[in-house]
Design a protein around this motif. Structure first.
Motif, PDB file in Angstrom:
ATOM      1  N   LEU A   1       0.849  -1.196   0.000  1.00  0.00           N
ATOM      2  CA  LEU A   1       0.000   0.000   0.000  1.00  0.00           C
ATOM      3  C   LEU A   1       0.884   1.246   0.000  1.00  0.00           C
ATOM      4  CD1 LEU A   1      -2.693  -0.993   2.667  1.00  0.00           C
ATOM      5  CD2 LEU A   1      -2.730  -1.385   0.193  1.00  0.00           C
TER       6      LEU A   1
ATOM      7  N   LEU B   1      -7.126   5.836   1.573  1.00  0.00           N
ATOM      8  CA  LEU B   1      -7.870   4.646   1.184  1.00  0.00           C
ATOM      9  C   LEU B   1      -8.728   4.909  -0.048  1.00  0.00           C
ATOM     10  CD1 LEU B   1      -6.830   3.465   3.828  1.00  0.00           C
ATOM     11  CD2 LEU B   1      -9.145   2.654   4.307  1.00  0.00           C
TER      12      LEU B   1
ATOM     13  N   VAL C   1      -7.936   2.309  -3.062  1.00  0.00           N
ATOM     14  CA  VAL C   1      -8.977   1.385  -3.508  1.00  0.00           C
ATOM     15  C   VAL C   1      -9.650   1.892  -4.780  1.00  0.00           C
ATOM     16  CG1 VAL C   1     -11.115   0.233  -2.821  1.00  0.00           C
ATOM     17  CG2 VAL C   1      -9.316   0.622  -1.129  1.00  0.00           C
TER      18      VAL C   1
ATOM     19  N   LEU D   1     -15.380  -1.140   1.004  1.00  0.00           N
ATOM     20  CA  LEU D   1     -14.737  -1.097   2.318  1.00  0.00           C
ATOM     21  C   LEU D   1     -15.664  -1.658   3.392  1.00  0.00           C
ATOM     22  CD1 LEU D   1     -12.893   2.364   2.342  1.00  0.00           C
ATOM     23  CD2 LEU D   1     -11.892   0.083   2.082  1.00  0.00           C
TER      24      LEU D   1
ATOM     25  N   LEU E   1     -14.435  -2.732   6.969  1.00  0.00           N
ATOM     26  CA  LEU E   1     -13.851  -1.443   7.351  1.00  0.00           C
ATOM     27  C   LEU E   1     -14.930  -0.367   7.325  1.00  0.00           C
ATOM     28  CD1 LEU E   1     -10.533  -1.597   5.296  1.00  0.00           C
ATOM     29  CD2 LEU E   1     -10.794  -1.953   7.751  1.00  0.00           C
TER      30      LEU E   1
ATOM     31  N   PRO F   1      -2.648   4.631   5.167  1.00  0.00           N
ATOM     32  CA  PRO F   1      -2.405   3.262   5.648  1.00  0.00           C
ATOM     33  C   PRO F   1      -1.768   3.171   7.027  1.00  0.00           C
ATOM     34  CG  PRO F   1      -1.817   3.432   3.334  1.00  0.00           C
ATOM     35  CD  PRO F   1      -2.144   4.825   3.806  1.00  0.00           C
TER      36      PRO F   1
ATOM     37  N   GLU G   1      -6.138  -4.932   9.150  1.00  0.00           N
ATOM     38  CA  GLU G   1      -6.952  -3.926   8.467  1.00  0.00           C
ATOM     39  C   GLU G   1      -6.331  -3.536   7.130  1.00  0.00           C
ATOM     40  OE1 GLU G   1      -9.037  -1.569  12.207  1.00  0.00           O
ATOM     41  OE2 GLU G   1      -6.964  -1.080  11.633  1.00  0.00           O
ATOM     42  N   ARG G   2      -5.022  -3.464   7.078  1.00  0.00           N
ATOM     43  CA  ARG G   2      -4.367  -3.153   5.801  1.00  0.00           C
ATOM     44  C   ARG G   2      -4.602  -4.266   4.784  1.00  0.00           C
ATOM     45  NH1 ARG G   2       1.371  -0.065   6.776  1.00  0.00           N
ATOM     46  NH2 ARG G   2       0.825   1.046   8.679  1.00  0.00           N
TER      47      ARG G   2
ATOM     48  N   ARG H   1      -7.226  -6.089   4.640  1.00  0.00           N
ATOM     49  CA  ARG H   1      -8.602  -5.887   4.186  1.00  0.00           C
ATOM     50  C   ARG H   1      -8.652  -4.796   3.110  1.00  0.00           C
ATOM     51  NH1 ARG H   1     -12.619  -8.041   7.841  1.00  0.00           N
ATOM     52  NH2 ARG H   1     -11.603  -9.021   9.636  1.00  0.00           N
ATOM     53  N   VAL H   2      -7.811  -3.764   3.263  1.00  0.00           N
ATOM     54  CA  VAL H   2      -7.724  -2.733   2.220  1.00  0.00           C
ATOM     55  C   VAL H   2      -7.215  -3.352   0.922  1.00  0.00           C
ATOM     56  CG1 VAL H   2      -6.617  -0.576   1.539  1.00  0.00           C
ATOM     57  CG2 VAL H   2      -7.369  -0.895   3.904  1.00  0.00           C
TER      58      VAL H   2
ATOM     59  N   ARG I   1      -9.140  -3.449  -2.633  1.00  0.00           N
ATOM     60  CA  ARG I   1      -8.546  -2.955  -3.878  1.00  0.00           C
ATOM     61  C   ARG I   1      -8.611  -4.018  -4.972  1.00  0.00           C
ATOM     62  NH1 ARG I   1      -2.336  -1.415  -3.573  1.00  0.00           N
ATOM     63  NH2 ARG I   1      -2.304  -3.607  -2.966  1.00  0.00           N
TER      64      ARG I   1
END
Length: 378
Positions: A137, A143, A147, A170, A175, A184, A191-192, A194-195, A199
């Motif tokens: 990221l 975000l 994304v 998200l 999230l 980030p 959680e990252r 999940r980002v 994406r």
């Protein structure tokens, strides 16, 4: 969990993705080749350099993945599984062979040599979740930018529509949508990741390559991400190529498993059958290294076929392979695994075993696959 349909066939008739004779060979730098020529009589360990000119990271792989299934790709570090995943993504110009993908409209795209008009389609429908949630990221992007970039580049979505679609994906990966303008560094590793999943999924793909997607996460977070991936697969009709070195994770999420060694697939089986009774000695060694949660069952492995009546269980040490992974620029003759295999014979050192069908839906590259009684998971 693995589906019953995957237990019936190792090669789906109308695959979503078909890999045929895929080869990814890397030419060594000129300096390394020159040093190798200056010390031709020294053993590899003494010279400290590869003896060949070309690293065969992937060497003739054939795979088929059906729509909606999860194919696991496992092996120790250096076996070529990550290189195979990147070749499926179409980002390896060194790749030779065919990577045929069937679009939603039924058109076939060869990712190894796509037509210019097919590149954007392939980038939209085949996406990747990376291993490192920190390095993958951009720390200078929010975000919304991270994304939303696939939507903007691949689909031309901008403005409020882009923001709405990013907020929706998200929320779907767990999230909060009001975190759109955070960076980030404000998020944990889980959680990252999940980002990263958001994406990958935001343009609406059909095939996702998950490259060690949970290996960098804590155990408790890992289970949450795995459950999320399975839920998203059921909801969105996704197909996964799941690259991992952790067989306990593969057993939990995959329908079929392909085991790689030194750039080649040495076994391909439905997950349950592979863990019950592997057909290749390398697979047996990998399974023996899987941690057993129950202390009372540690160092216990089944002896003989598990389906045999009265098959006894005995104490057995973990199988430790002798030596290191051979140099991929100078693989051993014959079976590539024979230098570390305790069942190897003179035939193994001279003859390359083909990947052949040993039982319905089960393939293995071993001369003695029918004769060996290898231990599965306890």
């Amino acid at each position: 969990m693995p589906t019953d349909a995957a237990d019936t066939a190792a090669a789906p008739a109308n695959p979503l993705l078909e890999v045929s004779d895929l080869r990814v060979h890397f030419r060594l730098p000129r300096a390394a080749r020159r040093r190798a020529r200056r010390a031709p009589d020294l053993p590899e360990e003494a010279a400290g350099i590869p003896r060949g000119d070309t690293v065969k990271a992937v060497d003739g792989v054939d795979l088929r993945i059906a729509h909606g299934e999860t194919l696991g790709l496992v092996g120790e570090s250096g076996c070529g599984k990550t290189t195979l995943g990147s070749a499926v993504m179409g980002v390896r110009p060194e790749a030779r062979g065919h990577v045929r993908y069937r679009t939603a409209q039924g058109r076939v795209i060869d990712a190894a040599a796509p037509a210019p008009e097919d590149v954007a389609v392939y980038r939209r429908e085949v996406r990747m979740v990376f291993q490192d949630p920190y390095a993958s990221l951009n720390p200078r992007m929010t975000l919304l930018q991270i994304v939303g970039e696939p939507l903007r580049v691949l689909l031309g979505v901008t403005g409020s529509e882009l923001e709405d679609r990013v907020a929706a994906i998200l929320a779907r990966v767990g999230l909060r949508p009001d975190h759109l303008r955070r960076y980030p560094h404000a998020f944990s590793g889980g959680e990252r990741q999940r980002v990263g999943i958001a994406r990958a999924l935001v343009p609406g793909p059909r095939l996702v390559v998950a490259d060690e997607a949970v290996s960098a996460l804590d155990v408790s977070v890992r289970s949450q991400i795995l459950n999320l991936l399975q839920d998203l697969q059921a909801e969105m009709g996704l197909t996964y190529l799941f690259v991992s070195h952790d067989l306990s994770v593969v057993e939990h999420v995959c329908d079929r498993v392909a085991v790689m060694y030194l750039g080649r697939v040495v076994e391909l089986s439905p997950t349950a059958a592979l863990f019950a009774r592997p057909l290749h000695p390398y697979t047996e060694a990998l399974i023996s290294a899987v941690p057993v949660p129950d202390p009372r069952l540690r160092r216990r492995r089944p002896v003989g076929p598990p389906e045999a009546a009265g098959a006894r269980r005995d104490r057995r040490e973990r199988i430790r392979l002798r030596g290191d992974l051979p140099d991929p620029s100078a693989p051993p003759p014959g079976c590539p695994f024979h230098t570390r295999c305790r069942h190897a014979t003179d035939r193994c050192a001279a003859e390359v075993p083909p990947l052949r069908e040993i039982a319905p839906g089960r393939l293995a590259a071993c001369h003695y696959a029918e004769e060996l009684s290898l231990a599965g998971a306890p």
